[in-house]
Design a protein around this motif. Structure first.
Motif, PDB file in Angstrom:
ATOM      1  N   GLN A  92      21.244 -29.738   6.053  1.00  0.00           N
ATOM      2  CA  GLN A  92      20.434 -30.873   6.821  1.00  0.00           C
ATOM      3  C   GLN A  92      21.912 -31.746   7.181  1.00  0.00           C
ATOM      4  OE1 GLN A  92      20.906 -33.215   2.667  1.00  0.00           O
ATOM      5  NE2 GLN A  92      20.137 -35.218   3.712  1.00  0.00           N
TER       6      GLN A  92
ATOM      7  N   TYR B 200      15.871 -29.354   8.090  1.00  0.00           N
ATOM      8  CA  TYR B 200      15.251 -29.986   7.224  1.00  0.00           C
ATOM      9  C   TYR B 200      14.739 -29.617   6.361  1.00  0.00           C
ATOM     10  CZ  TYR B 200      17.214 -33.716  10.090  1.00  0.00           C
ATOM     11  OH  TYR B 200      18.201 -33.973  11.077  1.00  0.00           O
TER      12      TYR B 200
ATOM     13  N   TYR C 142      12.417 -40.057   5.797  1.00  0.00           N
ATOM     14  CA  TYR C 142      12.517 -39.669   6.779  1.00  0.00           C
ATOM     15  C   TYR C 142      12.163 -38.218   7.545  1.00  0.00           C
ATOM     16  CZ  TYR C 142      15.130 -44.352   6.212  1.00  0.00           C
ATOM     17  OH  TYR C 142      15.339 -45.802   5.199  1.00  0.00           O
ATOM     18  N   PRO C 143      13.107 -37.079   7.692  1.00  0.00           N
ATOM     19  CA  PRO C 143      13.359 -36.324   8.961  1.00  0.00           C
ATOM     20  C   PRO C 143      12.022 -35.564   8.304  1.00  0.00           C
ATOM     21  CG  PRO C 143      15.343 -35.797   7.839  1.00  0.00           C
ATOM     22  CD  PRO C 143      14.751 -37.340   7.240  1.00  0.00           C
TER      23      PRO C 143
END
Length: 225
Positions: A58, A66, A99-100
């Motif tokens: 991460q 991710y 988010y990612p």
């Protein structure tokens, strides 16, 4: 002649490698190999190692992975759901979902996916941390205030937040409640700020917001049939 390191020593050595300067990708891969081996056990060291392996993917590798990190967090939570490290991993998984990670793509779906993790987190302070992440994401993605406020209210209820002053949270809750036209709730948070915290320059701003609130309440009252 010294014996082989204990599991605790091997874990500590791998953690040190992550912070050893200069950090290199080869050293990180060595640390991951150690964590992966230790994670095959059935004790707290195994859970901590699985968590640290996920963290490597991460945040530590030059090229984060991710999807791999999320898979590792999920596997740990499935294997030992009550472990502190699994619970902590669910908070980090929530951040990845917000988010990612490529999926879910829509902001509302990201927030829903992270929110679905909350019932699996039994440690209240970790629940608080995920509530805060969800609230920040809701603000970032410009979601309706009524979807953001419940998470901030939970953060405030649990308390003990690190990195954000309680008075900042009280003002944020008052301001967002005012914008959402929850006037009584806004008044409660603004008045709590004036009551619970040492007077300062922001107290003047809060008193002005209470005056604005009174005017809005009066206007709303006049508009009622």
């Amino acid at each position: 002649i010294t014996g082989a390191p204990t599991r605790e020593q091997a874990f500590a050595q791998a953690v040190v490698v992550i912070d050893y300067q200069p950090v290199t990708q080869d050293r990180l891969r060595e640390a991951e190999a150690a964590f992966e081996t230790l994670a095959r056990g059935n004790d707290e060291i195994a859970d901590a190692s699985a968590y640290m392996q996920a963290r490597l993917h991460q945040v530590h590798y030059q090229q984060p992975d991710y999807i791999r990190a999320a898979a590792l967090y999920r596997a740990l939570a499935e294997r030992h759901p009550a472990s502190h490290w699994a619970q902590l991993g669910l908070v980090k998984l929530g951040l990845l979902l917000l988010y990612p990670l490529p999926d879910p793509a829509a902001p509302a779906d990201r927030i829903a996916a992270a929110t679905a993790l909350l019932p699996r987190i039994k440690e209240e302070k970790l629940q608080r941390d995920l509530h805060l992440q969800i609230a920040h994401a809701g603000t970032f993605y410009e979601q309706p205030l009524d979807t953001v406020l419940p998470h901030l209210i939970e953060v405030n209820r649990i308390g003990g937040l690190v990195g954000q002053a309680p008075e900042d949270l009280a003002i944020e809750l008052g301001e967002l409640s005012l914008r959402a036209r929850h006037y009584e709730q806004a008044r409660a948070y603004f008045e709590a700020y004036l009551r619970d915290f040492t007077p300062n320059l922001r107290s003047v701003t809060v008193r002005r917001r209470l005056e604005d609130l009174a005017a809005l309440e009066a206007k709303a009252k006049e508009a009622r049939p």
